[in-house]
Motif scaffolding. Structure first.
Motif, PDB file in Angstrom:
ATOM      1  N   ALA A 140       0.806  -1.225   0.000  1.00 47.51           N
ATOM      2  CA  ALA A 140       0.000   0.000   0.000  1.00 47.51           C
ATOM      3  C   ALA A 140       0.832   1.264   0.000  1.00 47.51           C
ATOM      4  O   ALA A 140       0.319   2.347  -0.284  1.00 47.51           O
ATOM      5  CB  ALA A 140      -0.925   0.001   1.215  1.00 47.51           C
ATOM      6  N   VAL A 141       2.116   1.152   0.321  1.00 46.82           N
ATOM      7  CA  VAL A 141       2.955   2.341   0.404  1.00 46.82           C
ATOM      8  C   VAL A 141       3.391   2.753  -1.004  1.00 46.82           C
ATOM      9  O   VAL A 141       4.122   2.032  -1.676  1.00 46.82           O
ATOM     10  CB  VAL A 141       4.198   2.093   1.291  1.00 46.82           C
ATOM     11  N   THR A 142       2.900   3.899  -1.442  1.00 40.45           N
ATOM     12  CA  THR A 142       3.330   4.480  -2.714  1.00 40.45           C
ATOM     13  C   THR A 142       3.471   5.979  -2.507  1.00 40.45           C
ATOM     14  O   THR A 142       2.764   6.583  -1.703  1.00 40.45           O
ATOM     15  CB  THR A 142       2.323   4.218  -3.850  1.00 40.45           C
ATOM     16  N   LYS A 143       4.361   6.567  -3.268  1.00 40.02           N
ATOM     17  CA  LYS A 143       4.553   8.023  -3.150  1.00 40.02           C
ATOM     18  C   LYS A 143       3.333   8.778  -3.628  1.00 40.02           C
ATOM     19  O   LYS A 143       3.045   9.861  -3.149  1.00 40.02           O
ATOM     20  CB  LYS A 143       5.786   8.453  -3.937  1.00 40.02           C
ATOM     21  N   LEU A 145       0.253   7.989  -3.203  1.00 36.39           N
ATOM     22  CA  LEU A 145      -0.852   7.917  -2.246  1.00 36.39           C
ATOM     23  C   LEU A 145      -0.899   9.176  -1.385  1.00 36.39           C
ATOM     24  O   LEU A 145      -1.902   9.861  -1.331  1.00 36.39           O
ATOM     25  CB  LEU A 145      -0.682   6.679  -1.364  1.00 36.39           C
ATOM     26  N   ASN A 146       0.160   9.487  -0.750  1.00 40.16           N
ATOM     27  CA  ASN A 146       0.242  10.701   0.058  1.00 40.16           C
ATOM     28  C   ASN A 146       1.711  10.889   0.408  1.00 40.16           C
ATOM     29  O   ASN A 146       2.222  10.222   1.300  1.00 40.16           O
ATOM     30  CB  ASN A 146      -0.619  10.570   1.318  1.00 40.16           C
ATOM     31  N   SER A 147       2.369  11.761  -0.277  1.00 37.63           N
ATOM     32  CA  SER A 147       3.814  11.906  -0.105  1.00 37.63           C
ATOM     33  C   SER A 147       4.183  12.377   1.304  1.00 37.63           C
ATOM     34  O   SER A 147       5.265  12.100   1.783  1.00 37.63           O
ATOM     35  CB  SER A 147       4.383  12.853  -1.155  1.00 37.63           C
ATOM     36  N   HIS A 148       3.278  13.086   1.950  1.00 36.61           N
ATOM     37  CA  HIS A 148       3.546  13.569   3.309  1.00 36.61           C
ATOM     38  C   HIS A 148       3.722  12.392   4.279  1.00 36.61           C
ATOM     39  O   HIS A 148       4.552  12.448   5.181  1.00 36.61           O
ATOM     40  CB  HIS A 148       2.403  14.476   3.769  1.00 36.61           C
ATOM     41  N   ASN A 149       2.947  11.324   4.115  1.00 34.11           N
ATOM     42  CA  ASN A 149       2.985  10.181   5.019  1.00 34.11           C
ATOM     43  C   ASN A 149       3.869   9.042   4.515  1.00 34.11           C
ATOM     44  O   ASN A 149       3.984   8.014   5.178  1.00 34.11           O
ATOM     45  CB  ASN A 149       1.575   9.648   5.235  1.00 34.11           C
ATOM     46  N   TYR A 150       4.475   9.198   3.377  1.00 34.47           N
ATOM     47  CA  TYR A 150       5.227   8.123   2.730  1.00 34.47           C
ATOM     48  C   TYR A 150       6.319   7.549   3.641  1.00 34.47           C
ATOM     49  O   TYR A 150       6.425   6.337   3.792  1.00 34.47           O
ATOM     50  CB  TYR A 150       5.837   8.631   1.427  1.00 34.47           C
ATOM     51  N   ASN A 151       7.130   8.399   4.234  1.00 30.21           N
ATOM     52  CA  ASN A 151       8.238   7.922   5.077  1.00 30.21           C
ATOM     53  C   ASN A 151       7.749   7.141   6.294  1.00 30.21           C
ATOM     54  O   ASN A 151       8.321   6.110   6.647  1.00 30.21           O
ATOM     55  CB  ASN A 151       9.124   9.080   5.522  1.00 30.21           C
ATOM     56  N   SER A 152       6.691   7.618   6.910  1.00 29.32           N
ATOM     57  CA  SER A 152       6.153   6.919   8.084  1.00 29.32           C
ATOM     58  C   SER A 152       5.600   5.559   7.693  1.00 29.32           C
ATOM     59  O   SER A 152       5.817   4.562   8.394  1.00 29.32           O
ATOM     60  CB  SER A 152       5.051   7.741   8.747  1.00 29.32           C
ATOM     61  N   TRP A 153       4.884   5.511   6.590  1.00 28.71           N
ATOM     62  CA  TRP A 153       4.311   4.241   6.161  1.00 28.71           C
ATOM     63  C   TRP A 153       5.390   3.266   5.705  1.00 28.71           C
ATOM     64  O   TRP A 153       5.301   2.069   5.965  1.00 28.71           O
ATOM     65  CB  TRP A 153       3.286   4.466   5.062  1.00 28.71           C
ATOM     66  N   ALA A 154       6.406   3.765   5.029  1.00 36.13           N
ATOM     67  CA  ALA A 154       7.508   2.901   4.591  1.00 36.13           C
ATOM     68  C   ALA A 154       8.253   2.342   5.809  1.00 36.13           C
ATOM     69  O   ALA A 154       8.601   1.157   5.846  1.00 36.13           O
ATOM     70  CB  ALA A 154       8.457   3.668   3.680  1.00 36.13           C
ATOM     71  N   ALA A 155       8.494   3.191   6.798  1.00 32.33           N
ATOM     72  CA  ALA A 155       9.178   2.733   8.015  1.00 32.33           C
ATOM     73  C   ALA A 155       8.316   1.722   8.769  1.00 32.33           C
ATOM     74  O   ALA A 155       8.836   0.714   9.282  1.00 32.33           O
ATOM     75  CB  ALA A 155       9.514   3.923   8.908  1.00 32.33           C
ATOM     76  N   SER A 156       7.014   1.963   8.823  1.00 30.03           N
ATOM     77  CA  SER A 156       6.134   1.008   9.513  1.00 30.03           C
ATOM     78  C   SER A 156       6.133  -0.336   8.801  1.00 30.03           C
ATOM     79  O   SER A 156       6.071  -1.376   9.446  1.00 30.03           O
ATOM     80  CB  SER A 156       4.714   1.556   9.625  1.00 30.03           C
ATOM     81  N   SER A 157       6.229  -0.305   7.483  1.00 30.64           N
ATOM     82  CA  SER A 157       6.295  -1.547   6.720  1.00 30.64           C
ATOM     83  C   SER A 157       7.570  -2.321   7.048  1.00 30.64           C
ATOM     84  O   SER A 157       7.539  -3.533   7.268  1.00 30.64           O
ATOM     85  CB  SER A 157       6.230  -1.246   5.227  1.00 30.64           C
ATOM     86  N   PHE A 158       8.686  -1.627   7.099  1.00 28.92           N
ATOM     87  CA  PHE A 158       9.959  -2.271   7.453  1.00 28.92           C
ATOM     88  C   PHE A 158       9.883  -2.904   8.840  1.00 28.92           C
ATOM     89  O   PHE A 158      10.244  -4.071   9.037  1.00 28.92           O
ATOM     90  CB  PHE A 158      11.105  -1.255   7.388  1.00 28.92           C
ATOM     91  N   PHE A 159       9.417  -2.138   9.817  1.00 33.00           N
ATOM     92  CA  PHE A 159       9.341  -2.655  11.188  1.00 33.00           C
ATOM     93  C   PHE A 159       8.295  -3.761  11.323  1.00 33.00           C
ATOM     94  O   PHE A 159       8.437  -4.650  12.168  1.00 33.00           O
ATOM     95  CB  PHE A 159       9.087  -1.529  12.184  1.00 33.00           C
ATOM     96  N   ALA A 160       7.257  -3.744  10.485  1.00 33.07           N
ATOM     97  CA  ALA A 160       6.282  -4.832  10.508  1.00 33.07           C
ATOM     98  C   ALA A 160       6.943  -6.145  10.087  1.00 33.07           C
ATOM     99  O   ALA A 160       6.653  -7.200  10.656  1.00 33.07           O
ATOM    100  CB  ALA A 160       5.098  -4.509   9.603  1.00 33.07           C
ATOM    101  N   PHE A 161       7.857  -6.083   9.109  1.00 28.51           N
ATOM    102  CA  PHE A 161       8.579  -7.293   8.726  1.00 28.51           C
ATOM    103  C   PHE A 161       9.555  -7.741   9.813  1.00 28.51           C
ATOM    104  O   PHE A 161       9.744  -8.940  10.032  1.00 28.51           O
ATOM    105  CB  PHE A 161       9.309  -7.092   7.391  1.00 28.51           C
TER     106      PHE A 161
END
Length: 184
Positions: A140-143, A145-161
């Motif tokens: 679901a993380v794409t630039k 979608l909402n570039s403002h939240n991109y970094n937070s969502w990408a980091a949450s994805s990494f930590f979820a793994f």
């Protein structure tokens, strides 16, 4: 048969003999039970030095990162992140609960619960649902979608793994413990 005369409503009922003796007793059974229960509360420091204990602490720390990184965004606009939040918060709270149970050795006082089976089911389900949530989060993380939240969502994805790997490790240790218990 003669009935007693009824007393009038404005007059008090006839006096009855009353006992003026008041007996009070004090019991220390409650305080005795309370103090003995609190003195038997054990604390297992060695649990945090085991690999399952360290994995559980990592699950709590990285799980907290997963849901706080998402909670700081407008995740409610995207149902995908609502699912990830549910999984992250649900298993974070349960993992904290199990950590307290293991640290205080409560499982030794509740022998009716098959703790090895409970641990296997908990860690296995956490691994499976966190894996699904991590994959959904990453997809679901794409630039756009909402570039403002991109970094937070990408980091949450990494930590979820990362949390998924921790639950996978604990699921393995739970399986080994469960398997050795069933072979006895």
């Amino acid at each position: 048969m003669e009935q007693p005369p009824p007393h009038e409503p404005h007059q008090p009922p006839p006096d009855r003999p009353r006992s003026h003796t008041v007996t009070t007793t004090t019991s220390s059974s409650f305080t005795g039970r309370f103090s003995s229960a609190s003195s038997t509360l054990a604390y297992d420091r060695e649990f945090l030095r085991t690999l399952p204990g360290l994995l559980m602490v990592a699950e709590i720390v990285f799980g907290l990162l997963v849901w706080t990184l998402i909670a700081g965004t407008e995740y409610f606009l995207y149902p995908v992140f609502g699912w990830v939040m549910f999984v992250a918060v649900f298993y974070w709270v349960l993992t904290l609960f199990f950590l307290i149970i293991y640290m205080t050795m409560t499982y030794t006082r509740i022998s009716q619960v098959p703790w090895t089976t409970v641990g296997l089911c908990f860690n296995g389900s956490a691994f499976l649902l966190y894996l699904i949530a991590a994959i959904v989060d990453a997809c679901a993380v794409t630039k756009e979608l909402n570039s403002h939240n991109y970094n937070s969502w990408a980091a949450s994805s990494f930590f979820a793994f990362v949390v998924t790997c921790c639950y996978g490790g604990n699921a393995y240790f739970s399986f080994v413990s469960w398997r050795s218990r069933t072979l006895q």
